[in-house]
Write a protein that holds these residues in place. Sequence first.
Motif, PDB file in Angstrom:
ATOM      1  N   PHE A  10     -34.793 -12.046 -37.350  1.00  0.00           N
ATOM      2  CA  PHE A  10     -33.541 -12.478 -36.728  1.00  0.00           C
ATOM      3  C   PHE A  10     -32.927 -11.338 -35.949  1.00  0.00           C
ATOM      4  O   PHE A  10     -32.378 -11.534 -34.860  1.00  0.00           O
ATOM      5  CB  PHE A  10     -32.579 -12.975 -37.803  1.00  0.00           C
ATOM      6  CG  PHE A  10     -31.315 -13.591 -37.258  1.00  0.00           C
ATOM      7  CD1 PHE A  10     -30.091 -12.949 -37.412  1.00  0.00           C
ATOM      8  CD2 PHE A  10     -31.341 -14.805 -36.602  1.00  0.00           C
ATOM      9  CE1 PHE A  10     -28.924 -13.516 -36.922  1.00  0.00           C
ATOM     10  CE2 PHE A  10     -30.185 -15.377 -36.109  1.00  0.00           C
ATOM     11  CZ  PHE A  10     -28.962 -14.734 -36.272  1.00  0.00           C
ATOM     12  N   ASN A  11     -33.025 -10.121 -36.471  1.00  0.00           N
ATOM     13  CA  ASN A  11     -32.459  -8.966 -35.779  1.00  0.00           C
ATOM     14  C   ASN A  11     -33.248  -8.595 -34.530  1.00  0.00           C
ATOM     15  O   ASN A  11     -32.758  -7.824 -33.707  1.00  0.00           O
ATOM     16  CB  ASN A  11     -32.390  -7.763 -36.726  1.00  0.00           C
ATOM     17  CG  ASN A  11     -31.375  -7.961 -37.815  1.00  0.00           C
ATOM     18  OD1 ASN A  11     -30.504  -8.805 -37.703  1.00  0.00           O
ATOM     19  ND2 ASN A  11     -31.481  -7.174 -38.871  1.00  0.00           N
ATOM     20  N   SER A  12     -34.434  -9.138 -34.384  1.00  0.00           N
ATOM     21  CA  SER A  12     -35.252  -8.896 -33.200  1.00  0.00           C
ATOM     22  C   SER A  12     -35.193 -10.072 -32.227  1.00  0.00           C
ATOM     23  O   SER A  12     -35.879 -10.057 -31.198  1.00  0.00           O
ATOM     24  CB  SER A  12     -36.711  -8.670 -33.600  1.00  0.00           C
ATOM     25  OG  SER A  12     -36.833  -7.569 -34.469  1.00  0.00           O
ATOM     26  N   ALA A  13     -34.386 -11.056 -32.556  1.00  0.00           N
ATOM     27  CA  ALA A  13     -34.337 -12.281 -31.753  1.00  0.00           C
ATOM     28  C   ALA A  13     -33.113 -12.302 -30.848  1.00  0.00           C
ATOM     29  O   ALA A  13     -32.055 -11.776 -31.203  1.00  0.00           O
ATOM     30  CB  ALA A  13     -34.301 -13.499 -32.669  1.00  0.00           C
ATOM     31  N   ALA A  14     -33.276 -12.916 -29.688  1.00  0.00           N
ATOM     32  CA  ALA A  14     -32.098 -13.278 -28.908  1.00  0.00           C
ATOM     33  C   ALA A  14     -31.477 -14.497 -29.601  1.00  0.00           C
ATOM     34  O   ALA A  14     -32.190 -15.341 -30.154  1.00  0.00           O
ATOM     35  CB  ALA A  14     -32.493 -13.629 -27.476  1.00  0.00           C
ATOM     36  N   VAL A  15     -30.167 -14.574 -29.586  1.00  0.00           N
ATOM     37  CA  VAL A  15     -29.479 -15.678 -30.271  1.00  0.00           C
ATOM     38  C   VAL A  15     -28.530 -16.358 -29.304  1.00  0.00           C
ATOM     39  O   VAL A  15     -27.815 -15.707 -28.539  1.00  0.00           O
ATOM     40  CB  VAL A  15     -28.717 -15.151 -31.493  1.00  0.00           C
ATOM     41  CG1 VAL A  15     -27.898 -16.268 -32.135  1.00  0.00           C
ATOM     42  CG2 VAL A  15     -29.697 -14.563 -32.511  1.00  0.00           C
ATOM     43  N   GLY A  16     -28.550 -17.668 -29.356  1.00  0.00           N
ATOM     44  CA  GLY A  16     -27.664 -18.443 -28.496  1.00  0.00           C
ATOM     45  C   GLY A  16     -26.810 -19.394 -29.296  1.00  0.00           C
ATOM     46  O   GLY A  16     -27.164 -19.786 -30.414  1.00  0.00           O
ATOM     47  N   ASP A  45     -35.946 -23.119 -24.939  1.00  0.00           N
ATOM     48  CA  ASP A  45     -36.503 -21.780 -25.107  1.00  0.00           C
ATOM     49  C   ASP A  45     -36.250 -21.203 -26.497  1.00  0.00           C
ATOM     50  O   ASP A  45     -36.761 -20.140 -26.824  1.00  0.00           O
ATOM     51  CB  ASP A  45     -35.903 -20.829 -24.068  1.00  0.00           C
ATOM     52  CG  ASP A  45     -36.423 -21.123 -22.664  1.00  0.00           C
ATOM     53  OD1 ASP A  45     -35.710 -20.810 -21.691  1.00  0.00           O
ATOM     54  OD2 ASP A  45     -37.538 -21.679 -22.537  1.00  0.00           O
ATOM     55  N   TYR A  46     -35.452 -21.877 -27.289  1.00  0.00           N
ATOM     56  CA  TYR A  46     -35.100 -21.371 -28.610  1.00  0.00           C
ATOM     57  C   TYR A  46     -35.968 -22.028 -29.683  1.00  0.00           C
ATOM     58  O   TYR A  46     -36.234 -23.233 -29.633  1.00  0.00           O
ATOM     59  CB  TYR A  46     -33.611 -21.606 -28.886  1.00  0.00           C
ATOM     60  CG  TYR A  46     -32.738 -20.718 -28.033  1.00  0.00           C
ATOM     61  CD1 TYR A  46     -32.454 -21.055 -26.712  1.00  0.00           C
ATOM     62  CD2 TYR A  46     -32.239 -19.519 -28.526  1.00  0.00           C
ATOM     63  CE1 TYR A  46     -31.688 -20.222 -25.902  1.00  0.00           C
ATOM     64  CE2 TYR A  46     -31.460 -18.683 -27.730  1.00  0.00           C
ATOM     65  CZ  TYR A  46     -31.196 -19.048 -26.419  1.00  0.00           C
ATOM     66  OH  TYR A  46     -30.442 -18.212 -25.627  1.00  0.00           O
ATOM     67  N   ASP A  47     -36.372 -21.214 -30.640  1.00  0.00           N
ATOM     68  CA  ASP A  47     -37.386 -21.637 -31.595  1.00  0.00           C
ATOM     69  C   ASP A  47     -36.813 -22.099 -32.936  1.00  0.00           C
ATOM     70  O   ASP A  47     -37.427 -22.934 -33.609  1.00  0.00           O
ATOM     71  CB  ASP A  47     -38.359 -20.472 -31.847  1.00  0.00           C
ATOM     72  CG  ASP A  47     -38.935 -19.932 -30.560  1.00  0.00           C
ATOM     73  OD1 ASP A  47     -38.596 -18.783 -30.193  1.00  0.00           O
ATOM     74  OD2 ASP A  47     -39.703 -20.661 -29.921  1.00  0.00           O
ATOM     75  N   VAL A  76     -38.877 -12.948 -28.035  1.00  0.00           N
ATOM     76  CA  VAL A  76     -37.856 -13.122 -27.020  1.00  0.00           C
ATOM     77  C   VAL A  76     -38.475 -13.215 -25.633  1.00  0.00           C
ATOM     78  O   VAL A  76     -39.291 -12.385 -25.241  1.00  0.00           O
ATOM     79  CB  VAL A  76     -36.869 -11.951 -27.055  1.00  0.00           C
ATOM     80  CG1 VAL A  76     -35.806 -12.146 -25.979  1.00  0.00           C
ATOM     81  CG2 VAL A  76     -36.224 -11.848 -28.423  1.00  0.00           C
ATOM     82  N   ALA A  77     -38.038 -14.243 -24.903  1.00  0.00           N
ATOM     83  CA  ALA A  77     -38.477 -14.406 -23.515  1.00  0.00           C
ATOM     84  C   ALA A  77     -37.400 -13.932 -22.553  1.00  0.00           C
ATOM     85  O   ALA A  77     -37.621 -13.938 -21.355  1.00  0.00           O
ATOM     86  CB  ALA A  77     -38.817 -15.859 -23.247  1.00  0.00           C
ATOM     87  N   ILE A 132     -26.892 -13.783 -26.678  1.00  0.00           N
ATOM     88  CA  ILE A 132     -26.829 -12.332 -26.835  1.00  0.00           C
ATOM     89  C   ILE A 132     -28.222 -11.806 -27.098  1.00  0.00           C
ATOM     90  O   ILE A 132     -29.028 -12.438 -27.778  1.00  0.00           O
ATOM     91  CB  ILE A 132     -25.859 -11.958 -27.974  1.00  0.00           C
ATOM     92  CG1 ILE A 132     -25.584 -10.460 -28.006  1.00  0.00           C
ATOM     93  CG2 ILE A 132     -26.357 -12.462 -29.325  1.00  0.00           C
ATOM     94  CD1 ILE A 132     -24.391 -10.076 -28.886  1.00  0.00           C
ATOM     95  N   SER A 133     -28.528 -10.643 -26.512  1.00  0.00           N
ATOM     96  CA  SER A 133     -29.824 -10.025 -26.711  1.00  0.00           C
ATOM     97  C   SER A 133     -29.957  -9.485 -28.130  1.00  0.00           C
ATOM     98  O   SER A 133     -28.960  -9.354 -28.856  1.00  0.00           O
ATOM     99  CB  SER A 133     -30.020  -8.904 -25.697  1.00  0.00           C
ATOM    100  OG  SER A 133     -29.041  -7.895 -25.895  1.00  0.00           O
TER     101      SER A 133
END
Length: 125
Positions: A29-35, A111-113, A102-103, A51-52
């Motif tokens: 989660f800390n390596s993921a972009a979050v929307g 685009d979110y998994d 992250v793309a 957020i990146s």
Amino acid sequence: QVQPVESGGGLVQAGGSLRLSCAASGHTFNSAAVGWFRQAPGKERDFVAAISWSGISTYYSHSVKGRFTISRDNAKNTVYLQMNTMKPEDTAIYYCAADFPVAGLSDNAGDYDYWGQGTQVTVSA
């Protein structure tokens, strides 16, 4: 696997504020972009903010820019959405989603998994 969990929704009067939280376990989660996305009754799911993984880059929809702020605390595995000067049209179920690998920052739900179950936000006039 990443399982985001939203919290902080509720009822607020127009002009008021709420802060949503999105928490998930694991270093992924800390390596993921979050929307954050939202869906009002009878409408499509709309992008709100992203957020990146580092928190350095953010991206907002036109409808919330200047009123909402997205941030993250990777030490707590949590992403926040501070919502100020709220309007009745902000009423919706708000969803948190993670994009990993992250793309790039995206406003496209496809685009979110990983998705949370959502939290209801209601703004009264």
